[in-house]
Design an enzyme around this catalytic site. Structure first.
Site, short mmCIF file in Angstrom:
data_model
loop_
_atom_site.label_atom_id
_atom_site.label_comp_id
_atom_site.label_asym_id
_atom_site.label_seq_id
_atom_site.Cartn_x
_atom_site.Cartn_y
_atom_site.Cartn_z
CG HIS A 309 -1.91 -1.12 1.23
ND1 HIS A 309 -2.44 -1.64 2.39
CD2 HIS A 309 -2.46 -1.81 0.20
CE1 HIS A 309 -3.29 -2.62 2.06
NE2 HIS A 309 -3.31 -2.74 0.75
CD GLU A 312 -1.02 0.83 4.52
OE1 GLU A 312 -0.33 -0.19 4.68
OE2 GLU A 312 -2.26 0.78 4.35
CG HIS A 405 0.46 -3.46 5.46
ND1 HIS A 405 -0.30 -3.11 4.37
CD2 HIS A 405 1.02 -4.65 5.16
CE1 HIS A 405 -0.21 -4.06 3.45
NE2 HIS A 405 0.58 -5.01 3.90
CD GLU A 479 -1.90 -3.05 9.52
OE1 GLU A 479 -1.70 -1.83 9.31
OE2 GLU A 479 -2.52 -3.78 8.72
#
Length: 556
Positions: A309, A312, A405, A479
């Protein structure tokens, strides 16, 4: 576009022409031909603020102001390279051929205080700016190219600043209903003058930061849009400043890092940089193989990736921290290189990063939902990464897969793992051990209670779930919040240094996890067992099987 080859040798990808050579210029990024690109090179210094940057006082959604009306203002910037319904056709260095258009309204003279906006540079994203008051602007972000959605990442330049006035900016078309801007997160500002004269880089700014529901969503075709609004004073008159959602890390930043790496006689002995494949636009997707030159016969493998992504960007800073440590002379780094072969894809979606997308590649879809049925022609990097792991698994154990991420709604750092339910206690508890160890090694950043292990149907095509189904039992998404940490007495934003430290903590945890002395592993296993029993209201040590408990019950 260079053709994307999906067959041939199952060995290492060959060293191709586009590798960053130790000498000579780097291959410039390739852009879709619709995109205009300014000639200036945008560079930012790296800087860590001397004091933590605390979250600001959050304002609740009930205090949302009436969204300023764009209809009553003056359009001062407007550039939309790919109208709705278009799709990617071809790319070239420098994007659109021919002279640039003028998306910014010209100033009427030295007394004109209108800001000059620009975002036609690497990772830039701003579609439109409307001046609705002397120092107030309503901004529209460009959706991910060839889609009509995914507005989150922003990164743009303003010039012709004034020092004294209080400016207000409102981004009026954000996609997500919830955001860490509701929890006290602030946008980032970079002042070129402060960087040159005082060595100050990106910093958190903004008072009266609000995130609230705006227009759209009233039953018409437009989905509900959300607004981010903040006020700010610029540090200087006549400065060049930038705003961003998170610390930018471009494809060119990665190439420069790799160029320095391959020209280092020490580090290049145990790190090879190869081409995994080319993206749809023809940008190189790099694969790093890191291990000590001694026999790799019995070594287990660790696979890491980042930037599926593109919005990010914290994932790239964590990845750089990981590479900095693993390629250092530190005794633990040497041990890791002796024990393991590391396969690292530092930027899975270079095209998305180049054009300033939030989530998609130039296929107009999310690459991290394409691992299950990835077509080589649509998602070359996903296809080649999966194929590489399949090849490796024929010969060796992959002890860890981790995809980096960023998270927009929860603070701290945490992991998503894979608990499919039905298995015995062993595998279900084991895969919770690595995240628990990481939380002990980074207690001021990593939150074990925020980790989730249930495999939702909607996540079936993600890297971690597909790798797990292929046989990688410790398969995770890491994350890192766009905001920061609420742990260990902290209530402050992550710095670049904090994000980089995650890479070091991952290395540290890998050694604990694979320690020949099983004491730490067993201790964490017992802790996980006790934590889950506590969650289910069972007595510690009461026995009973885990196989009849659903993942949902363990998450509740």
């Amino acid at each position: 576009v260079p053709s994307v080859r999906c067959h041939g040798s199952l060995g290492e990808p060959r060293a191709l022409f586009a590798l960053p050579s130790a000498r000579g210029p780097l291959p410039p990024p390739r852009w879709p031909v619709e995109c205009e690109v300014i000639e200036e090179t945008i560079k930012h210094i790296e800087w860590v603020p001397p004091e933590p940057e605390p979250f600001c006082q959050p304002t609740g959604p009930e205090q949302a102001p009436a969204a300023p009306s764009k209809e009553h203002g003056t359009v001062v910037y407007n550039f939309n390279p790919a109208p709705r319904g278009s799709c990617f056709t071809r790319a070239r260095v420098g994007g659109a051929p021919g002279p640039l258009s003028s998306p910014a309204a010209p100033l009427e003279g030295p007394q004109d205080t209108t800001l000059l906006f620009e975002s036609r540079f690497e990772s830039g994203n701003l579609q439109k700016a409307v001046k609705v008051g002397p120092y107030e602007y309503v901004l529209t972000l460009r959706p991910d190219l060839y889609t009509s959605k995914h507005t989150q990442w922003f990164y743009f330049r303003v010039q012709n600043t004034r020092r004294d006035p209080l400016y207000r900016f409102t981004i009026a078309n954000l996609a997500k209903p919830k955001s860490l801007y509701n929890e006290g997160m602030q946008p980032l500002l970079y002042s070129q003058r402060d960087a040159q004269s005082r060595g100050i880089g990106w910093r958190r700014v903004g008072a009266d930061v609000r995130y609230y529901r705006g227009g759209g969503g009233g039953g018409g075709e437009e989905p509900a849009a959300f607004c981010l609004s903040w006020t700010v004073r610029f540090p200087h008159n006549g400065d060049t400043c930038f705003f961003a959602h998170s610390y930018p890390y471009t494809y060119s930043d990665l190439q420069h890092y790799l160029q320095v790496l391959v020209s280092d006689p020490m580090r290049s002995q145990y790190c090879t940089v190869r081409t995994l494949c080319h993206s749809l636009a023809g940008n190189t997707v790099y694969l790093l193989t890191i291990t000590s030159p001694a026999s790799a016969a019995a070594k287990r493998v660790v696979v890491l990736s980042a930037r599926a992504h593109p919005g990010e960007s914290g994932g790239s800073w964590a990845m750089q921290g990981f590479l900095d440590f693993l390629l250092s002379a530190h005794a633990d780094a040497q041990l890791l290189r002796r024990l393991f072969v590391f396969k690292v894809v530092p930027m899975l979606n270079p095209d998305g990063v180049v054009v300033g997308n939030s989530r998609c590649s130039l296929a107009g879809r999310d690459p991290n939902r394409a691992y299950g049925a990835a077509l080589c022609g649509s998602f070359p990097s996903v296809w080649h990464l999966r194929a590489m792991v399949e090849r490796v698994l024929v010969e060796r154990e992959v002890v860890l897969y981790c995809d980096f991420h960023g998270h927009s709604r929860k603070n701290n750092v945490f992991m998503y793992g894979c608990d499919g339910g039905g298995a015995g206690a062993g595998p279900r508890l084991h895969q919770r051990v690595f995240p628990l160890m990481l939380s002990k090694n980074a207690p001021d950043k990593f939150s074990f209670p925020s980790c989730k292990f249930k495999v939702q149907k909607s996540k079936a095509g993600t890297g971690r779930v597909v790798m797990w189904r292929m046989g990688v039992s410790n398969s995770y998404t890491m994350e890192a919040a766009f905001g920061g940490s609420t742990l260990g007495g902290k209530n402050s934003h992550f710095t670049v240094e904090d994000l980089k430290s995650l890479g070091y903590h991952l290395c540290d945890t890998l050694l604990d996890f694979c320690d020949p002395d099983p004491a730490k592993f067993q201790q964490c296993l017992s802790e996980v067992d006790a934590l889950l029993r506590q969650r289910l209201g069972r007595e510690p040590g009461s026995g009973g099987s885990w196989s009849d408990i659903s993942p949902s019950e363990l998450e509740s």
